[in-house]
Enzyme design. Sequence first.
Site, PDB file in Angstrom:
ATOM      1  N   TRP A 131     -27.990  16.184  22.311  1.00 14.76           N
ATOM      2  CA  TRP A 131     -29.141  15.583  22.983  1.00 14.76           C
ATOM      3  C   TRP A 131     -29.287  15.984  24.440  1.00 14.76           C
ATOM      4  O   TRP A 131     -30.335  15.716  25.040  1.00 14.76           O
ATOM      5  CB  TRP A 131     -29.079  14.061  22.898  1.00 14.76           C
ATOM      6  CG  TRP A 131     -27.773  13.437  23.298  1.00 14.76           C
ATOM      7  CD1 TRP A 131     -26.776  13.038  22.454  1.00 14.76           C
ATOM      8  CD2 TRP A 131     -27.306  13.136  24.613  1.00 14.76           C
ATOM      9  NE1 TRP A 131     -25.729  12.506  23.156  1.00 14.76           N
ATOM     10  CE2 TRP A 131     -26.024  12.543  24.497  1.00 14.76           C
ATOM     11  CE3 TRP A 131     -27.844  13.288  25.898  1.00 14.76           C
ATOM     12  CZ2 TRP A 131     -25.275  12.126  25.594  1.00 14.76           C
ATOM     13  CZ3 TRP A 131     -27.103  12.874  27.003  1.00 14.76           C
ATOM     14  CH2 TRP A 131     -25.839  12.307  26.838  1.00 14.76           C
ATOM     15  N   PRO A 156     -31.271  18.718  14.862  1.00 15.26           N
ATOM     16  CA  PRO A 156     -31.091  18.308  16.248  1.00 15.26           C
ATOM     17  C   PRO A 156     -30.699  16.843  16.338  1.00 15.26           C
ATOM     18  O   PRO A 156     -30.750  16.105  15.352  1.00 15.26           O
ATOM     19  CB  PRO A 156     -32.471  18.552  16.867  1.00 15.26           C
ATOM     20  CG  PRO A 156     -33.417  18.369  15.725  1.00 15.26           C
ATOM     21  CD  PRO A 156     -32.687  18.844  14.495  1.00 15.26           C
ATOM     22  N   SER A 206     -19.537  16.070  20.513  1.00 14.67           N
ATOM     23  CA  SER A 206     -18.296  15.417  20.926  1.00 14.67           C
ATOM     24  C   SER A 206     -17.100  15.905  20.119  1.00 14.67           C
ATOM     25  O   SER A 206     -17.254  16.440  19.010  1.00 14.67           O
ATOM     26  CB  SER A 206     -18.424  13.907  20.758  1.00 14.67           C
ATOM     27  OG  SER A 206     -18.450  13.555  19.384  1.00 14.67           O
ATOM     28  N   GLU A 227     -18.414  23.774  19.518  1.00 17.35           N
ATOM     29  CA  GLU A 227     -18.521  23.724  20.978  1.00 17.35           C
ATOM     30  C   GLU A 227     -18.473  22.254  21.366  1.00 17.35           C
ATOM     31  O   GLU A 227     -19.445  21.516  21.150  1.00 17.35           O
ATOM     32  CB  GLU A 227     -19.832  24.369  21.438  1.00 17.35           C
ATOM     33  CG  GLU A 227     -19.911  25.859  21.187  1.00 17.35           C
ATOM     34  CD  GLU A 227     -19.167  26.668  22.239  1.00 17.35           C
ATOM     35  OE1 GLU A 227     -18.930  26.139  23.343  1.00 17.35           O
ATOM     36  OE2 GLU A 227     -18.822  27.822  21.952  1.00 17.35           O
TER      37      GLU A 227
END
Length: 471
Positions: A131, A156, A206, A227
């Site tokens: 986000w 997304p 996360s 990532e």
Amino acid sequence: MIQVRNPRTGRDDYQFAPATEADLDAHAASLREAQRDWAALPVEARVAVLRRWGDAVEAASGALIEALIHDTGRFGETHAEMNLFRGTLARWLRDAPAQLATFDERASAVETIKLAGQLVPYPLVGVISPWNFPLGLSVIDAIPALLAGSAVLVKPSEVTPRFVEPLIATINQVPELAAVLRYVLGDGKVGAALIERVDMVVFTGSVATGRNVGEACARNFIPAFLELGGKDPAIILPGADLDRATSALAWGATANAGQACQSIERIYVHRSLHDRFVTQLADKLRRLKLAFPKPNDGEIGPVIFARQAEILRAQLDDAKAKGAVVVTGGELQVLEGGTYLLPTLLTKVDHTMLVMTEETFGPILPVMAFDTVEQAVALANDSVYGLSAAVFAASEQEAELVARRLDAGAVSINDATLTAVVSDGEKMSFKLSGLGGSRMGPTSIRRFLRQKLLIKSRGAGPQPWWFRSLA
């Protein structure tokens, strides 16, 4: 329906229906069918298709920017995010053809055997994006995957979904692209279901969710490129240019209100410089204003994700309770429903505090003094994260000697957060900050390809058959 909060007002003002299992099945089947023809195109033809998409996005940039501002509540960073899209597309349109070239036939170590190569794309790539940069991080992997010949299914974040509608409109203007690129909306359940239907996954988010993604991909025996978070340190050595260091760190720790994985989140300064450094940094931080009441009124936008505000509050409360001193900022503010935090400089901090050990994702700058280089390196490496770092010194050579000792995938020398502006250097994440090859640099497109070897026997001379009776 999933309700979506506006970060500037705190109110739910958008909603969407999450994709169903049937929706995902239909998308996956359609994308797989179209991918065969897409992969068969010459790379130059795929480049031409994505160039047309770039033109469509440029024409719709106003609508995209407006949607992103509503998604994130920010202004300057939204325009920078549009530039991230432009830069990502431009570099891959330039670099992809050379990186996708296979080697010509060549000799092997066995005289009668020749070798040739073929690059085979993963048919369907799943992208799960976060986000904090909704558009930029949804396309940063999708674009090279498409140019490599894959079809791409993007999920997304449900926190910032408004940009998807105008983006899909641009995709639909390019039918060849619409056949191989889809966006689906939903929460974590949709992301988990997506993993079950693709051939590889690229995830940004996360550590906790990334671990779940990696485990799911391992069960399905598909590659995962993760990532994840960071707790980036900066080290300021004796002789460093304090004016340069404080300016760089004021930007590197507060851009996007600190809501970036590569933000500087802890600062170690030599004790002989500590007081002057804190004074200069505090002066610069006080010049930064909240982007309120309008998104372009200042530099520091709202906390995008409501849950993140609770993390910031918990870290500040913990630091204060353990003796940290607030030099600037320090209090979350609710203004017309949005939550904001002015740049917050803390001193008297140590590694017993959450703000020094856990990812912050906000504009908080804890500063800790050190006495020796060895101590600074040990403190910087005392983390489960290893994304990036920064070192400031009297010379580039001195900074580099320290940088080479840090457990981080990229280290900015006499500057900060340079991974946000440099995309052509490959880096990998250390420790819990990620897994898999770099998404940066020209060769990173090969993540989306498998190397096939064609081994050609020319039949002349003795053959390595096992049974003499067959000769």
